[in-house]
Design an enzyme around this catalytic site. Structure first.
Site: not given
Ligand code: GLP
Length: 243
Positions: A67, A136, A138, A143
């Site tokens: 993404d 959440n 995702h 989402e």
């Molecule tokens: C972002 C990314 C996700 C990732 C998420 C969790 O929103 N789009 O791909 O898994 O963050 O991030 P973290 O590892 O910092 O909790």
């Protein structure tokens, strides 16, 4: 689904890095699906160490990231292209032309998204997809909603995701409102999936995702239907799992 709960973040990182390293050693021309976020930083550091020690080469690897924020150029410090260069690509022998991150730019979203899908197919599909999990539930930026989006698409970020990710920006206002992400279908077509989760704020959602009902309100729960998933959680994220 194989679930591994480790004793620490460092061990989680090493175990997950070993999964990616094994994929590259088995097939030096493999296609990796890569993820951003705080969680995979340790495993990317481990892969850099493996490369520096002469144990691993990325020379033949192609990569596709999950993404990107819409509106951020790859030179923006909070863009996911920047993250990938800083944490992995700049330190290993991967051919940067073979690394792909969805573009955060371009007005014609359908075209940009379908070109990304096509590029993944033309590369032969993803052999191993690395995932984190949002608070959440995702995956990528898919989402919680009333359906599982199939293909790469533009998505409006939920307020909770913008707030969660604002820790990396100067203010909430600077967090983009939209992102472009692989769809759930894109992710599910990967031949193998490795999901990493760290910290107590992921414990409940990880349990919901892998032990609760499969629902688009918890996008990661779809992984229960994938035939080859490894979940690697540290002790804190794995604390509420019953198995
Ligand atoms: C972002 C990314 C996700 C990732 C998420 C969790 O929103 N789009 O791909 O898994 O963050 O991030 P973290 O590892 O910092 O909790």
């Amino acid at each position: 689904m194989r679930v591994i709960v480790t004793k620490s973040y460092d061990e989680m990182s090493r175990v997950a890095a070993d999964e990616l390293a094994a994929c590259v050693r088995d097939n030096p021309a493999c296609v990796l699906g890569l993820a951003t976020g705080t969680t995979p930083i340790g495993l990317y550091a481990d892969l850099v160490s493996d490369f520096e020690a002469g144990r691993l080469s990325f020379a033949g690897v192609t990569s596709f990231n999950l993404d990107e924020y819409v509106g951020l150029e790859g030179t923006h410090p909070q863009s996911y292209r920047y993250f990938m260069n800083k944490n992995l690509f700049d330190h290993v022998d991967i051919d940067i032309a073979h690394t792909h991150v969805p573009s955060g730019l371009g007005d014609d979203d359908g075209k940009v998204s379908s070109e990304y899908e096509l590029a993944i197919r033309q590369a032969g599909g993803v052999d191993l997809q690395l995932l984190g999990i949002g608070p959440n539930g995702h995956i990528g930026f898919n989402e919680p909603t009333d359906h599982f989006p199939v293909a790469t698409h533009r998505v409006e970020l939920t307020e909770s995701t913008r707030v969660a990710n604002s820790r990396l920006f100067d203010s909430l206002d600077e967090v983009p409102r939209y992102a472009r992400t692989m769809g759930i279908g894109t992710i599910m077509r990967a031949r193998k999936i490795v999901l990493v989760a760290s910290g107590e704020n992921k414990a409940q959602i990880l349990r919901d995702a892998i032990e609760g009902p499969v629902t688009p309100m918890v996008p990661a729960s779809i992984l229960q239907f994938h035939p080859n998933v490894v979940v690697v959680a540290d002790d804190k994220a794995g604390a509420l799992l019953s198995r």
